[in-house]
Design a protein around this motif. Structure first.
Motif, short mmCIF file in Angstrom:
data_model
loop_
_atom_site.label_atom_id
_atom_site.label_comp_id
_atom_site.label_asym_id
_atom_site.label_seq_id
_atom_site.Cartn_x
_atom_site.Cartn_y
_atom_site.Cartn_z
N LEU A 17 -7.97 -12.82 -12.10
CA LEU A 17 -9.04 -13.80 -11.94
C LEU A 17 -8.84 -14.71 -10.74
O LEU A 17 -9.81 -15.18 -10.14
CB LEU A 17 -9.17 -14.65 -13.21
CG LEU A 17 -9.62 -13.89 -14.46
CD1 LEU A 17 -9.57 -14.80 -15.68
CD2 LEU A 17 -11.03 -13.33 -14.27
N VAL A 18 -7.58 -14.97 -10.40
CA VAL A 18 -7.28 -15.85 -9.27
C VAL A 18 -6.20 -15.16 -8.42
O VAL A 18 -5.02 -15.49 -8.51
CB VAL A 18 -6.81 -17.24 -9.76
CG1 VAL A 18 -6.65 -18.20 -8.59
CG2 VAL A 18 -7.76 -17.82 -10.80
N PRO A 19 -6.62 -14.19 -7.61
CA PRO A 19 -5.65 -13.39 -6.85
C PRO A 19 -4.79 -14.19 -5.87
O PRO A 19 -3.72 -13.73 -5.48
CB PRO A 19 -6.52 -12.38 -6.09
CG PRO A 19 -7.87 -12.45 -6.69
CD PRO A 19 -7.99 -13.75 -7.40
N ALA A 20 -5.23 -15.37 -5.49
CA ALA A 20 -4.48 -16.17 -4.53
C ALA A 20 -3.26 -16.86 -5.14
O ALA A 20 -2.47 -17.48 -4.42
CB ALA A 20 -5.39 -17.22 -3.90
N LEU A 21 -3.07 -16.73 -6.45
CA LEU A 21 -1.91 -17.36 -7.08
C LEU A 21 -0.62 -16.68 -6.64
O LEU A 21 -0.53 -15.46 -6.63
CB LEU A 21 -2.01 -17.25 -8.61
CG LEU A 21 -2.94 -18.20 -9.33
CD1 LEU A 21 -3.05 -17.81 -10.80
CD2 LEU A 21 -2.46 -19.63 -9.20
N ASP A 22 0.36 -17.49 -6.28
CA ASP A 22 1.67 -16.91 -5.96
C ASP A 22 2.46 -16.72 -7.25
O ASP A 22 2.07 -17.18 -8.32
CB ASP A 22 2.43 -17.78 -4.95
CG ASP A 22 2.69 -19.20 -5.44
OD1 ASP A 22 2.80 -19.42 -6.66
OD2 ASP A 22 2.80 -20.09 -4.59
#
Length: 119
Positions: free
Chosen positions: A59-64
């Motif tokens: 859902l939030v691919p930018a999460l590291d």
């Protein structure tokens, strides 16, 4: 999608609270030899954490990775707390509504963490 998953989990806990109730008690015990029930509970919990992490990344691919770990820990701990509150207060706590709110807040936290790591 997130709230649907949360709703499903909450309903499962309402229908069969003993697994989490007993599992939490076993998980907090420290014994030289672990009971089989504790091991099974922790395995199920690890699977749940993995599913939450997978959904967060989808859902939030930018999460590291660090943010996914923190978010997953927060999500599971919050769910545990909501369950415990329901066990203490009974039907005064609308567990389904609380899990839906929790899921929404975790999602919002995920988007904020992603925005922060992207700057």
């Amino acid at each position: 999608r997130v709230t649907a998953m949360a709703r499903s989990v909450a309903r499962s806990l309402i229908d069969a609270p003993d697994f989490l109730r007993l599992g939490l008690m076993l998980a907090m015990e420290r014994r030289p030899a672990e009971p089989r029930g504790r091991t099974v509970f922790l395995q199920v919990r690890d699977t749940a954490r993995a599913k939450i992490a997978e959904m967060a990344q989808e859902l939030v691919p930018a999460l590291d990775e660090k943010s996914v770990h923190a978010l997953t820990t927060y999500a599971v701990a919050g769910a545990d707390g909501l369950f415990v509150q329901r066990e203490i207060s009974g039907d005064d706590v609308d567990l389904v509504a609380m899990f839906e709110l929790h899921a929404q807040l975790v999602y919002e936290a995920a988007t904020r963490l992603a925005a922060r790591s992207g700057t």
